[in-house]
Design an enzyme around this catalytic site. Structure first.
Site, PDB file in Angstrom:
ATOM      1  N   ASP A   7       0.864  -1.196   0.000  1.00  0.00           N
ATOM      2  CA  ASP A   7       0.000   0.000   0.000  1.00  0.00           C
ATOM      3  C   ASP A   7       0.895   1.239   0.000  1.00  0.00           C
ATOM      4  O   ASP A   7       2.102   1.153   0.267  1.00  0.00           O
ATOM      5  CB  ASP A   7      -0.907   0.029   1.243  1.00  0.00           C
ATOM      6  CG  ASP A   7      -1.853   1.235   1.231  1.00  0.00           C
ATOM      7  OD1 ASP A   7      -2.498   1.475   0.194  1.00  0.00           O
ATOM      8  OD2 ASP A   7      -1.932   1.950   2.245  1.00  0.00           O
ATOM      9  N   SER A   8       0.276   2.395  -0.277  1.00  0.00           N
ATOM     10  CA  SER A   8       1.041   3.639  -0.242  1.00  0.00           C
ATOM     11  C   SER A   8       1.464   3.972   1.191  1.00  0.00           C
ATOM     12  O   SER A   8       2.336   4.809   1.396  1.00  0.00           O
ATOM     13  CB  SER A   8       0.182   4.788  -0.773  1.00  0.00           C
ATOM     14  OG  SER A   8      -0.923   4.993   0.088  1.00  0.00           O
ATOM     15  N   TYR A  40      -0.825   8.773  -2.481  1.00  0.00           N
ATOM     16  CA  TYR A  40      -0.733   8.626  -3.940  1.00  0.00           C
ATOM     17  C   TYR A  40      -1.852   9.399  -4.668  1.00  0.00           C
ATOM     18  O   TYR A  40      -1.675   9.851  -5.788  1.00  0.00           O
ATOM     19  CB  TYR A  40      -0.906   7.148  -4.333  1.00  0.00           C
ATOM     20  CG  TYR A  40       0.282   6.249  -4.115  1.00  0.00           C
ATOM     21  CD1 TYR A  40       1.518   6.744  -3.677  1.00  0.00           C
ATOM     22  CD2 TYR A  40       0.176   4.876  -4.372  1.00  0.00           C
ATOM     23  CE1 TYR A  40       2.590   5.887  -3.495  1.00  0.00           C
ATOM     24  CE2 TYR A  40       1.260   4.019  -4.190  1.00  0.00           C
ATOM     25  CZ  TYR A  40       2.456   4.530  -3.750  1.00  0.00           C
ATOM     26  OH  TYR A  40       3.519   3.681  -3.582  1.00  0.00           O
ATOM     27  N   GLY A  41      -3.003   9.464  -4.010  1.00  0.00           N
ATOM     28  CA  GLY A  41      -4.236   9.859  -4.687  1.00  0.00           C
ATOM     29  C   GLY A  41      -4.232  11.186  -5.414  1.00  0.00           C
ATOM     30  O   GLY A  41      -5.013  11.391  -6.333  1.00  0.00           O
ATOM     31  N   CYS A  71      -4.346  -1.569  -2.011  1.00  0.00           N
ATOM     32  CA  CYS A  71      -4.470  -0.144  -2.297  1.00  0.00           C
ATOM     33  C   CYS A  71      -5.344  -0.008  -3.551  1.00  0.00           C
ATOM     34  O   CYS A  71      -4.986  -0.517  -4.608  1.00  0.00           O
ATOM     35  CB  CYS A  71      -3.073   0.419  -2.544  1.00  0.00           C
ATOM     36  SG  CYS A  71      -3.030   2.124  -3.101  1.00  0.00           S
ATOM     37  N   ASN A  72      -6.466   0.646  -3.404  1.00  0.00           N
ATOM     38  CA  ASN A  72      -7.372   0.824  -4.558  1.00  0.00           C
ATOM     39  C   ASN A  72      -6.711   1.661  -5.645  1.00  0.00           C
ATOM     40  O   ASN A  72      -6.877   1.395  -6.833  1.00  0.00           O
ATOM     41  CB  ASN A  72      -8.653   1.548  -4.119  1.00  0.00           C
ATOM     42  CG  ASN A  72      -9.499   0.718  -3.183  1.00  0.00           C
ATOM     43  OD1 ASN A  72     -10.436   0.073  -3.583  1.00  0.00           O
ATOM     44  ND2 ASN A  72      -9.145   0.731  -1.905  1.00  0.00           N
ATOM     45  N   THR A  73      -5.978   2.675  -5.215  1.00  0.00           N
ATOM     46  CA  THR A  73      -5.363   3.595  -6.173  1.00  0.00           C
ATOM     47  C   THR A  73      -4.336   2.854  -7.035  1.00  0.00           C
ATOM     48  O   THR A  73      -4.352   2.945  -8.269  1.00  0.00           O
ATOM     49  CB  THR A  73      -4.687   4.759  -5.409  1.00  0.00           C
ATOM     50  OG1 THR A  73      -5.630   5.297  -4.477  1.00  0.00           O
ATOM     51  CG2 THR A  73      -4.213   5.842  -6.335  1.00  0.00           C
ATOM     52  N   CYS A 184     -11.122   3.134  -0.406  1.00  0.00           N
ATOM     53  CA  CYS A 184      -9.688   3.372  -0.184  1.00  0.00           C
ATOM     54  C   CYS A 184      -9.373   2.638   1.102  1.00  0.00           C
ATOM     55  O   CYS A 184     -10.139   2.727   2.079  1.00  0.00           O
ATOM     56  CB  CYS A 184      -9.414   4.867  -0.025  1.00  0.00           C
ATOM     57  SG  CYS A 184      -7.767   5.231   0.640  1.00  0.00           S
ATOM     58  N   THR A 185      -8.275   1.903   1.135  1.00  0.00           N
ATOM     59  CA  THR A 185      -8.022   1.050   2.297  1.00  0.00           C
ATOM     60  C   THR A 185      -7.674   1.833   3.565  1.00  0.00           C
ATOM     61  O   THR A 185      -7.664   1.265   4.654  1.00  0.00           O
ATOM     62  CB  THR A 185      -6.909   0.025   1.979  1.00  0.00           C
ATOM     63  OG1 THR A 185      -5.759   0.728   1.485  1.00  0.00           O
ATOM     64  CG2 THR A 185      -7.378  -0.978   0.943  1.00  0.00           C
ATOM     65  N   HIS A 186      -7.403   3.111   3.424  1.00  0.00           N
ATOM     66  CA  HIS A 186      -7.188   3.935   4.628  1.00  0.00           C
ATOM     67  C   HIS A 186      -8.520   4.259   5.333  1.00  0.00           C
ATOM     68  O   HIS A 186      -8.538   4.504   6.540  1.00  0.00           O
ATOM     69  CB  HIS A 186      -6.536   5.273   4.265  1.00  0.00           C
ATOM     70  CG  HIS A 186      -5.062   5.211   4.018  1.00  0.00           C
ATOM     71  ND1 HIS A 186      -4.516   4.700   2.869  1.00  0.00           N
ATOM     72  CD2 HIS A 186      -4.007   5.623   4.775  1.00  0.00           C
ATOM     73  CE1 HIS A 186      -3.193   4.803   2.923  1.00  0.00           C
ATOM     74  NE2 HIS A 186      -2.859   5.360   4.067  1.00  0.00           N
TER      75      HIS A 186
END
Ligand code: DGL
Length: 270
Positions: A7-8, A40-41, A71-73, A184-186
């Protein structure tokens, strides 16, 4: 067998936590959080693609397979090319759980919160087209939640986080929606904040708030069992967290997030 997670930053830990705590993920886990480049977004898409591949290469060089792009992004930008390029690696991607919301269709709308990059990508737009739910989906960028989640004072930022969520949700009449999809995983780190704000804005609203962690975890375990017939005999869970920048904050926050997972955690700088 080495299982990679990427992930970011800290967000992918919400997926790892679900996999360990509820799907009983075991084994040697390598989690790479690109905390040097998070978030990242809002960055240039080509730059993000380049660093995603560099980071995935680190996990591949450690011998990780499968690799969860938690991470979706990164998934929406890069998974297609990564699958084409690294044919021997099983990549498990992350995408907003719109299908879950659509399968439970309640004659209402679905609000998808994700990063600015994710909501622009073909991958998500194609999924919405395929499910034929274009008319009832609203996409909303919520990038600031990523920065809140990465903050050492995250737990003390309740007012700031709630005000931001309120600002986002105030653009919609939530009575018209059945689901809020956290894409978004956050964002699952803020379930309580969402519930609090919704209760304040709509005391009688029964909107469902969902994320994709469970689906990804089930998918991961299925793949692992396919590759490793002895998997059920694994007993330990060891998590090695790679950081791309030294950060005490990341260490403290990651321990808070994985708190109940009882995993043995160590940290390495990449
Ligand atoms: N956790 C991320 C996601 O699922 C990345 C957010 C970011 O770095 O902007 O999209």
């Amino acid at each position: 067998m080495k299982i990679g997670f990427f992930d970011s930053g800290l967000g992918g830990l919400t997926v790892l936590k679900e996999a360990i705590e509820n799907e009983k993920l075991k084994g040697e886990i390598y989690y790479l959080g690109d905390n040097k480049n998070t978030p990242y977004g809002l960055k240039d898409e080509n730059f993000v693609k380049k660093i995603v591949e560099e980071n995935i290469n680190i996990l591949i060089n450690y011998g990780c397979n499968p690799i969860v792009i938690a991470c979706n992004t990164a998934t929406s930008l890069s998974i297609k090319e990564l699958r084409e390029k690294y044919k021997d690696i099983i990549f498990i991607g992350t995408e907003p759980a719109i299908k879950v919301a659509s399968d439970a269709y309640m004659h209402k709308k679905i609000l998808v919160l994700a990063t600015s990059i994710t909501i622009k990508q073909e991958k998500l737009l194609n999924l919405i087209d395929k499910l034929n739910i274009k008319k009832c989906v609203q996409l909303c960028a919520a990038d600031k939640l990523v920065q809140f989640a990465e903050d050492i004072n995250c737990n003390n930022l309740k007012k700031e986080v709630n005000d931001y969520i309120k600002e986002l949700l105030s653009k919609y009449d939530l009575n018209e929606f059945s689901h809020i999809v956290l894409g978004c995983t956050h964002f699952p780190l803020f379930y309580e904040n969402f519930k609090m704000v919704i209760k304040e804005l709509y005391p009688n609203c029964n909107i469902n708030i969902i994320d994709g962690a469970k689906g990804i975890s089930i998918n991961l375990i299925k793949h692992i069992k396919n590759i490793n017939k002895d998997y059920d005999n694994e007993t330990n869970t060891k998590v090695c967290i790679f950081l791309t920048k030294e950060s005490e904050t990341f260490k403290i926050r990651s321990r808070q997030i994985l708190n109940n997972s009882k995993a043995d955690i160590e940290y390495k700088l990449q």
